[in-house]
Scaffold this motif. Sequence first.
Motif, PDB file in Angstrom:
ATOM      1  N   ALA A  33       0.834  -1.214   0.000  1.00 57.71           N
ATOM      2  CA  ALA A  33       0.000   0.000   0.000  1.00 57.71           C
ATOM      3  C   ALA A  33       0.867   1.262   0.000  1.00 57.71           C
ATOM      4  O   ALA A  33       0.540   2.248  -0.677  1.00 57.71           O
ATOM      5  CB  ALA A  33      -0.914  -0.009   1.224  1.00 57.71           C
ATOM      6  N   GLY A  34       1.977   1.249   0.747  1.00 61.62           N
ATOM      7  CA  GLY A  34       2.885   2.409   0.772  1.00 61.62           C
ATOM      8  C   GLY A  34       3.506   2.646  -0.598  1.00 61.62           C
ATOM      9  O   GLY A  34       3.612   3.794  -1.060  1.00 61.62           O
ATOM     10  N   VAL A  35       3.905   1.576  -1.239  1.00 55.24           N
ATOM     11  CA  VAL A  35       4.498   1.679  -2.584  1.00 55.24           C
ATOM     12  C   VAL A  35       3.478   2.261  -3.558  1.00 55.24           C
ATOM     13  O   VAL A  35       3.781   3.175  -4.346  1.00 55.24           O
ATOM     14  CB  VAL A  35       4.978   0.283  -3.074  1.00 55.24           C
ATOM     15  N   LYS A  36       2.268   1.737  -3.496  1.00 57.54           N
ATOM     16  CA  LYS A  36       1.219   2.203  -4.429  1.00 57.54           C
ATOM     17  C   LYS A  36       0.894   3.675  -4.209  1.00 57.54           C
ATOM     18  O   LYS A  36       0.678   4.423  -5.159  1.00 57.54           O
ATOM     19  CB  LYS A  36      -0.052   1.367  -4.230  1.00 57.54           C
ATOM     20  N   ASP A  37       0.863   4.088  -2.945  1.00 57.63           N
ATOM     21  CA  ASP A  37       0.545   5.487  -2.646  1.00 57.63           C
ATOM     22  C   ASP A  37       1.582   6.415  -3.277  1.00 57.63           C
ATOM     23  O   ASP A  37       1.234   7.414  -3.915  1.00 57.63           O
ATOM     24  CB  ASP A  37       0.500   5.695  -1.124  1.00 57.63           C
TER      25      ASP A  37
ATOM     26  N   ARG B  65       0.912   9.037  -6.360  1.00 58.74           N
ATOM     27  CA  ARG B  65       1.089  10.488  -6.155  1.00 58.74           C
ATOM     28  C   ARG B  65       2.209  11.048  -7.034  1.00 58.74           C
ATOM     29  O   ARG B  65       2.072  12.118  -7.603  1.00 58.74           O
ATOM     30  CB  ARG B  65       1.434  10.771  -4.689  1.00 58.74           C
ATOM     31  N   GLY B  66       3.326  10.330  -7.083  1.00 59.74           N
ATOM     32  CA  GLY B  66       4.482  10.848  -7.813  1.00 59.74           C
ATOM     33  C   GLY B  66       4.484  10.500  -9.288  1.00 59.74           C
ATOM     34  O   GLY B  66       5.337  10.958 -10.039  1.00 59.74           O
ATOM     35  N   LYS B  67       3.551   9.654  -9.703  1.00 59.25           N
ATOM     36  CA  LYS B  67       3.524   9.141 -11.089  1.00 59.25           C
ATOM     37  C   LYS B  67       4.897   8.559 -11.445  1.00 59.25           C
ATOM     38  O   LYS B  67       5.532   8.917 -12.435  1.00 59.25           O
ATOM     39  CB  LYS B  67       3.116  10.241 -12.075  1.00 59.25           C
ATOM     40  N   ILE B  68       5.335   7.670 -10.567  1.00 63.32           N
ATOM     41  CA  ILE B  68       6.655   7.037 -10.703  1.00 63.32           C
ATOM     42  C   ILE B  68       6.479   5.523 -10.642  1.00 63.32           C
ATOM     43  O   ILE B  68       5.443   5.037 -10.157  1.00 63.32           O
ATOM     44  CB  ILE B  68       7.619   7.499  -9.572  1.00 63.32           C
ATOM     45  N   PRO B  69       7.479   4.765 -11.093  1.00 59.96           N
ATOM     46  CA  PRO B  69       7.337   3.304 -11.070  1.00 59.96           C
ATOM     47  C   PRO B  69       7.278   2.774  -9.635  1.00 59.96           C
ATOM     48  O   PRO B  69       7.949   3.297  -8.744  1.00 59.96           O
ATOM     49  CB  PRO B  69       8.616   2.811 -11.762  1.00 59.96           C
ATOM     50  N   PRO B  70       6.490   1.738  -9.416  1.00 61.48           N
ATOM     51  CA  PRO B  70       6.468   1.111  -8.082  1.00 61.48           C
ATOM     52  C   PRO B  70       7.756   0.323  -7.865  1.00 61.48           C
ATOM     53  O   PRO B  70       8.494   0.052  -8.820  1.00 61.48           O
ATOM     54  CB  PRO B  70       5.262   0.172  -8.147  1.00 61.48           C
TER      55      PRO B  70
ATOM     56  N   ALA C  79       5.306  24.538  -7.951  1.00 60.39           N
ATOM     57  CA  ALA C  79       4.255  23.952  -7.112  1.00 60.39           C
ATOM     58  C   ALA C  79       3.969  22.518  -7.550  1.00 60.39           C
ATOM     59  O   ALA C  79       3.809  22.236  -8.738  1.00 60.39           O
ATOM     60  CB  ALA C  79       2.995  24.795  -7.212  1.00 60.39           C
ATOM     61  N   GLY C  80       3.940  21.633  -6.577  1.00 62.49           N
ATOM     62  CA  GLY C  80       3.562  20.249  -6.870  1.00 62.49           C
ATOM     63  C   GLY C  80       4.704  19.316  -7.222  1.00 62.49           C
ATOM     64  O   GLY C  80       4.470  18.141  -7.523  1.00 62.49           O
ATOM     65  N   LEU C  81       5.935  19.810  -7.194  1.00 61.48           N
ATOM     66  CA  LEU C  81       7.061  18.940  -7.559  1.00 61.48           C
ATOM     67  C   LEU C  81       7.386  17.951  -6.441  1.00 61.48           C
ATOM     68  O   LEU C  81       7.410  18.305  -5.266  1.00 61.48           O
ATOM     69  CB  LEU C  81       8.319  19.764  -7.856  1.00 61.48           C
TER      70      LEU C  81
ATOM     71  N   PHE D 253       9.601   6.734  -3.512  1.00 60.82           N
ATOM     72  CA  PHE D 253       9.907   8.112  -3.930  1.00 60.82           C
ATOM     73  C   PHE D 253      11.418   8.294  -4.140  1.00 60.82           C
ATOM     74  O   PHE D 253      11.859   8.873  -5.139  1.00 60.82           O
ATOM     75  CB  PHE D 253       9.450   9.111  -2.861  1.00 60.82           C
ATOM     76  N   LEU D 254      12.214   7.821  -3.185  1.00 61.23           N
ATOM     77  CA  LEU D 254      13.642   8.149  -3.243  1.00 61.23           C
ATOM     78  C   LEU D 254      14.431   7.262  -4.194  1.00 61.23           C
ATOM     79  O   LEU D 254      15.491   7.655  -4.675  1.00 61.23           O
ATOM     80  CB  LEU D 254      14.246   8.129  -1.838  1.00 61.23           C
ATOM     81  N   LYS D 255      13.918   6.075  -4.507  1.00 60.05           N
ATOM     82  CA  LYS D 255      14.560   5.284  -5.563  1.00 60.05           C
ATOM     83  C   LYS D 255      14.412   6.042  -6.897  1.00 60.05           C
ATOM     84  O   LYS D 255      15.372   6.178  -7.660  1.00 60.05           O
ATOM     85  CB  LYS D 255      13.917   3.899  -5.661  1.00 60.05           C
ATOM     86  N   ALA D 256      13.202   6.569  -7.142  1.00 61.07           N
ATOM     87  CA  ALA D 256      12.963   7.335  -8.377  1.00 61.07           C
ATOM     88  C   ALA D 256      13.852   8.577  -8.408  1.00 61.07           C
ATOM     89  O   ALA D 256      14.408   8.938  -9.453  1.00 61.07           O
ATOM     90  CB  ALA D 256      11.497   7.737  -8.462  1.00 61.07           C
TER      91      ALA D 256
END
Lengths: 352, 86
Positions: free
Chosen positions: A30-34, A38-43, A261-263, A302-305
Amino acid sequence: MTDSKKYFTRMGDGSIVYMTEEEIRADILAGVKDAADRGKIPPLTQDEMDHIYSIVTMPGGVVGVEPSRAIVTSNDSGSDKISTKCGIPVERSVNAMIHERVLGADSVDIGLEDYNYKTVKGVAKREAAVLKNALNKTTMPLFYGAMPNLGFYTKPDGPVDNWAVLLPEGKIKEALAAQEEAVEHAVKDIVYVAEQMYDVGADGFQLDTSGAAGDADFLVSLLATEIIKEKFPDMGVEIGMAGEFVLGMHGRLKYRDVKLAGLYPHQQVKLVEQAGASIFGAVVNTNCNMTFPWNIARVCTFLKACSEVATIPVHANVGMGVCGIPMCENLPSEIVSRADRCLIEICNLDGL
Amino acid sequence: MRMQISQKMRIKEAKQYVADKLGLTLEEICDVVTMSEVREDRGFGLGNFEPYAESNVGMEAKFKIAEALGIKINSVERFKERAGIK
């Protein structure tokens, strides 16, 4: 029916919780999906999620990485923490020596108790004298650090109208103009302080908690960095963030044609690179109502991306309430060390 | 850390650079025993040291580090300027 084994872990506020394997794995997913949504990044991959599970549940009060994977540390208001947080009256250059020779820090920053550049401006040369003393006595790199803290530029303490008052009154144009004016004041102050610190030999200049007052606050750090690197190329700049998401208090501000904004971190780091900074201090907020497995899985996504797109070193902010660390004053080492290990092994970060 | 701040090197590149400059392996530069000896022998300064006359610490250690790594250290450069040795 037998009870499933339950593992000790914590909530985001630090309180103890026991979870089954099934519950931990569900929260990691669930944390990964969130974060991915939000970030539109790969899980994260299944292997990476399995690795987080193994780190969360492995025995031991403190866990660690292989020695060859050790990374370095930077910090904010580090040289003042022994005095301010522990109540031990130690002069800051001595404080820096303690960090180097007792605590084994890789770097530390000299900073004022009132950790913002508007306040420092008035005593900048005296602050530089403290830094100079510390530089003469220590071997590790030293930063000077403070926050841009744009809110300090509003009336009655500062020169511009308070946009937080103007916005609810519907005075949108005035609120935007006030923020733009505050940016100019803050950049000027920061560059002035940077000059004093460069002159005594600072290795680095820390712009901490950037974006705390929103997109205009982040813009201050980017513009100030650009000028500092042009004037003092031998002094590195670290931009540390206030949160995972740049708040649009202004909403229309751009840096090099990118709306601020939003980055999220993987986008923030690219602007930080363009501004000329040496190190990006990434932040992902801790959700107090969610578990450590949920929080750290979200942080790692988030931080892997962020780490994958970065060309400069990325240091995760792993203090209270950010990057998986619980929101409590006395931090539990079993969670801190697990968060650190996840960040190093999954995100390939360069520092903490 | 210095290679990150001054050269924007990421951690792997920075470790390799330091290892190459010092003629050590990656394993050795991450080893506290090896590095204590290297730092003492080459005058890079130690986190803890007995107070004997030959110990390098602070500015003199940074002179040695800048030379060994082939980098500029801002405090060393400013020190040279002020001391009139540049």
